[in-house]
Design a protein around this motif. Structure first.
Motif, PDB file in Angstrom:
ATOM      1  N   SER A 126       0.847  -1.204   0.000  1.00  0.00           N
ATOM      2  CA  SER A 126       0.000   0.000   0.000  1.00  0.00           C
ATOM      3  C   SER A 126       0.881   1.252   0.000  1.00  0.00           C
ATOM      4  N   PRO A 127       1.475   1.575  -1.156  1.00  0.00           N
ATOM      5  CA  PRO A 127       2.408   2.715  -1.218  1.00  0.00           C
ATOM      6  C   PRO A 127       1.811   4.029  -0.728  1.00  0.00           C
ATOM      7  N   ALA A 128       0.534   4.225  -0.944  1.00  0.00           N
ATOM      8  CA  ALA A 128      -0.084   5.497  -0.567  1.00  0.00           C
ATOM      9  C   ALA A 128      -0.057   5.737   0.932  1.00  0.00           C
ATOM     10  N   ASP A 129      -0.041   4.674   1.701  1.00  0.00           N
ATOM     11  CA  ASP A 129      -0.051   4.803   3.163  1.00  0.00           C
ATOM     12  C   ASP A 129       1.352   4.827   3.758  1.00  0.00           C
ATOM     13  N   GLY A 130       2.362   4.615   2.908  1.00  0.00           N
ATOM     14  CA  GLY A 130       3.711   4.359   3.397  1.00  0.00           C
ATOM     15  C   GLY A 130       4.277   5.394   4.333  1.00  0.00           C
ATOM     16  N   LYS A 131       4.266   6.665   3.930  1.00  0.00           N
ATOM     17  CA  LYS A 131       4.897   7.714   4.739  1.00  0.00           C
ATOM     18  C   LYS A 131       4.217   7.852   6.094  1.00  0.00           C
ATOM     19  N   ALA A 132       2.895   7.974   6.098  1.00  0.00           N
ATOM     20  CA  ALA A 132       2.167   8.143   7.361  1.00  0.00           C
ATOM     21  C   ALA A 132       2.318   6.910   8.248  1.00  0.00           C
ATOM     22  N   LEU A 133       2.331   5.736   7.620  1.00  0.00           N
ATOM     23  CA  LEU A 133       2.472   4.490   8.379  1.00  0.00           C
ATOM     24  C   LEU A 133       3.826   4.409   9.064  1.00  0.00           C
ATOM     25  N   PRO A 180      -5.237   4.751   8.147  1.00  0.00           N
ATOM     26  CA  PRO A 180      -4.994   5.955   7.340  1.00  0.00           C
ATOM     27  C   PRO A 180      -6.124   6.971   7.493  1.00  0.00           C
ATOM     28  N   GLU A 181      -5.798   8.254   7.309  1.00  0.00           N
ATOM     29  CA  GLU A 181      -6.787   9.311   7.480  1.00  0.00           C
ATOM     30  C   GLU A 181      -7.968   9.170   6.522  1.00  0.00           C
ATOM     31  N   ASN A 182      -7.689   8.705   5.314  1.00  0.00           N
ATOM     32  CA  ASN A 182      -8.758   8.598   4.323  1.00  0.00           C
ATOM     33  C   ASN A 182      -9.435   7.228   4.338  1.00  0.00           C
TER      34      ASN A 182
END
Length: 218
Positions: free
Chosen positions: A125-132, A166-168
């Motif tokens: 799930s690349p989109a969640d990577g930074k926040a994760l 994740p926030e979204n």
């Protein structure tokens, strides 16, 4: 693990470079052997005590090894490793006293398991990577950590308590958690056990050399 073995071996070699053996008692397989550097007191010294089917090493740590199939326990250690080397994976099976000291928690193993899991999450799930990754960093290694990761029980509590959404995220979306941490290996052979293994093997060699010298002299 190989790096740990090498470090333990090098440390032991330096600390015991001047060791000599003193035979405090010897009656067949009943032996009390002491290994220490002359003039250095008991620093880094240790004793090997044997009787049929048993061996005790006593120094900074104490372990008792027992096996019904080998009467002379020096033979067990001599024949189950190469000269100058140790065989902790086999020898630990023979420990009958001191088992709780064989392994100790490794924070480095914990960090590696966490990192491997986070990398897998980032790939999935690349989109969640930074926040994760930021959430993991804050939970385990933040400036004001809630958990003392030097201790196994605290590490387990930290793993159990972690979760990230994740926030979204929508209802029913995946919640990140370390669901399989129970299967992780978070312990490794303790410094005391590796030291004791080296001490046994080294002691056997010193004792054999001393007996050979006595035989030549006589």
């Amino acid at each position: 693990m190989s790096d740990d073995y090498a470090e333990a071996a090098a440390y032991f070699k330096r600390a015991t470079a001047g060791h000599e053996v003193s035979v405090l008692h010897e009656d067949g397989l009943y032996r009390h052997l002491r290994f220490q550097t002359p003039g250095n007191g008991s620093s880094y010294g240790y004793d090997l005590i044997t009787w049929p089917y048993n061996l005790v090493i006593r120094g900074g740590w104490t372990f008792t090894f027992t096996i019904d199939a080998t009467e002379d326990m020096l033979d067990l250690f001599r024949h189950t490793s190469f000269p100058g080397e140790i065989n902790p994976s086999y020898w630990q099976e023979k420990v009958t006293a001191g088992r709780d000291q064989i392994e100790s928690f490794s924070e480095e193993l914990l960090k590696k398991e966490i990192e491997d899991t986070v990398q897998q999450w980032e790939q999935d799930s690349p989109a969640d990577g930074k926040a994760l990754r930021e959430a993991v960093q804050e939970h385990f290694f933040g400036e004001w950590p809630e958990y003392c990761l030097e201790h196994l029980e605290e590490a387990r509590r930290a793993l159990h308590d972690f979760s990230f959404t994740p926030e979204n995220a929508k209802p029913g979306d995946y919640l990140y958690a370390f669901d399989d941490w129970h299967e992780w290996r978070l312990t490794e052979y303790s410094h005391g056990f590796l030291w004791s293994c080296h001490a046994i093997r080294h002691g056997i060699e010193l004792y054999a050399a001393a007996r050979k010298t006595e035989a030549v002299a006589s």
